[in-house]
Design a protein around this motif. Sequence first.
Motif, short mmCIF file in Angstrom:
data_model
loop_
_atom_site.label_atom_id
_atom_site.label_comp_id
_atom_site.label_asym_id
_atom_site.label_seq_id
_atom_site.Cartn_x
_atom_site.Cartn_y
_atom_site.Cartn_z
N ASN A 8 0.81 -1.23 0.00
CA ASN A 8 0.00 0.00 0.00
C ASN A 8 0.84 1.28 0.00
OD1 ASN A 8 -2.90 -0.72 0.10
ND2 ASN A 8 -2.22 -1.90 1.87
N GLN A 9 2.15 1.16 -0.12
CA GLN A 9 3.06 2.29 -0.12
C GLN A 9 2.94 3.14 1.15
OE1 GLN A 9 2.55 4.40 -3.82
NE2 GLN A 9 3.28 2.68 -5.02
N LEU A 10 2.60 2.49 2.27
CA LEU A 10 2.49 3.19 3.55
C LEU A 10 3.87 3.55 4.06
CD1 LEU A 10 -0.10 0.79 5.20
CD2 LEU A 10 -0.56 3.03 4.18
N ASN A 11 4.06 4.80 4.48
CA ASN A 11 5.36 5.18 5.04
C ASN A 11 5.28 5.42 6.55
OD1 ASN A 11 4.22 7.72 5.17
ND2 ASN A 11 5.25 8.44 3.33
N THR A 25 -4.12 -11.09 15.70
CA THR A 25 -3.11 -12.12 15.90
C THR A 25 -2.15 -12.25 14.71
OG1 THR A 25 -4.63 -13.81 15.06
CG2 THR A 25 -4.53 -13.50 17.46
N HIS A 26 -2.57 -11.82 13.52
CA HIS A 26 -1.73 -11.93 12.33
C HIS A 26 -1.77 -10.61 11.56
CE1 HIS A 26 -1.45 -16.23 12.99
NE2 HIS A 26 -2.74 -16.22 13.21
N LEU A 27 -0.59 -10.07 11.26
CA LEU A 27 -0.52 -8.78 10.58
C LEU A 27 0.51 -8.84 9.46
CD1 LEU A 27 -1.36 -5.80 10.39
CD2 LEU A 27 0.40 -5.30 12.12
N GLN A 28 0.07 -8.55 8.25
CA GLN A 28 0.93 -8.49 7.07
C GLN A 28 1.14 -7.02 6.72
OE1 GLN A 28 2.19 -11.35 6.69
NE2 GLN A 28 1.22 -12.34 4.96
N MET A 29 2.37 -6.55 6.78
CA MET A 29 2.69 -5.17 6.46
C MET A 29 3.82 -5.10 5.43
SD MET A 29 0.65 -3.29 8.30
CE MET A 29 1.40 -1.73 7.99
N SER A 30 4.02 -6.16 4.68
CA SER A 30 5.13 -6.22 3.73
C SER A 30 4.90 -5.32 2.52
CB SER A 30 5.33 -7.66 3.26
OG SER A 30 4.17 -8.15 2.64
N PHE A 31 5.99 -5.01 1.85
CA PHE A 31 5.97 -4.20 0.63
C PHE A 31 5.31 -2.84 0.84
CE2 PHE A 31 6.57 -8.51 -0.83
CZ PHE A 31 7.61 -8.37 -1.72
N ASN A 32 5.74 -2.16 1.89
CA ASN A 32 5.35 -0.78 2.14
C ASN A 32 6.64 0.03 2.24
OD1 ASN A 32 2.36 -0.50 2.42
ND2 ASN A 32 2.67 -2.18 3.87
N HIS A 53 10.33 -6.19 3.30
CA HIS A 53 10.27 -5.26 2.17
C HIS A 53 9.72 -3.89 2.57
CE1 HIS A 53 11.36 -8.40 -0.69
NE2 HIS A 53 10.62 -9.19 0.06
N ASN A 54 10.31 -3.32 3.62
CA ASN A 54 10.00 -1.97 4.06
C ASN A 54 11.31 -1.19 4.13
OD1 ASN A 54 7.06 -1.36 4.88
ND2 ASN A 54 7.36 -3.46 5.58
N HIS A 55 11.33 -0.09 4.87
CA HIS A 55 12.54 0.73 5.01
C HIS A 55 12.98 0.82 6.47
CE1 HIS A 55 11.30 2.93 1.05
NE2 HIS A 55 11.70 1.70 0.85
N LEU A 56 12.76 -0.22 7.24
CA LEU A 56 13.15 -0.22 8.65
C LEU A 56 14.67 -0.22 8.76
CD1 LEU A 56 10.68 -2.95 9.93
CD2 LEU A 56 10.48 -0.48 10.24
N LYS A 57 15.19 0.61 9.66
CA LYS A 57 16.64 0.68 9.89
C LYS A 57 17.03 0.10 11.24
CE LYS A 57 17.65 4.49 6.83
NZ LYS A 57 18.20 5.82 6.68
N HIS A 58 16.17 0.23 12.23
CA HIS A 58 16.46 -0.25 13.58
C HIS A 58 15.24 -0.96 14.13
CE1 HIS A 58 20.05 2.26 13.72
NE2 HIS A 58 19.31 3.21 13.19
N LEU A 59 15.49 -1.98 14.88
CA LEU A 59 14.43 -2.66 15.63
C LEU A 59 14.88 -2.63 17.07
CD1 LEU A 59 11.76 -4.15 15.33
CD2 LEU A 59 13.06 -6.26 15.25
#
Length: 108
Positions: A8-11, A25-32, A53-59
């Motif tokens: 969904n191109q969510l930033n 219980t289940h969340l798909q947030m890939s390709f954003n 497939h996101n732009h996360l730099k730190h967890l």
Amino acid sequence: LFRDLSSNQLNSLPPTLFATTDQLTHLQMSFNQLTTAEFLLPCAKLETLDLSHNHLKHLVPDDMLVLPSLQSLSLSSNALLDVNLLSAPSGPIGQGRKTASAAECFRG
């Protein structure tokens, strides 16, 4: 409860987005284009999370401490520099080594 918000191109997402979905219980947030996982704060029953497939730099521990039920976590294809689970819960994701580089975390 399953939610798929992939591709969904969510930033960014508001931290209160899932505040009323305490059964999630289940969340798909890939390709954003997400750069943070702060929106996970109210997701205590989350078992499966796909943030690939996101732009996360730190967890950081704050992102994971609110996920005591988490059993499956996908973080592949992000820009992760490090994953610091020093204060992570002792559930399935928080066991073992507490700190590792992104490369060590995601070897196949």
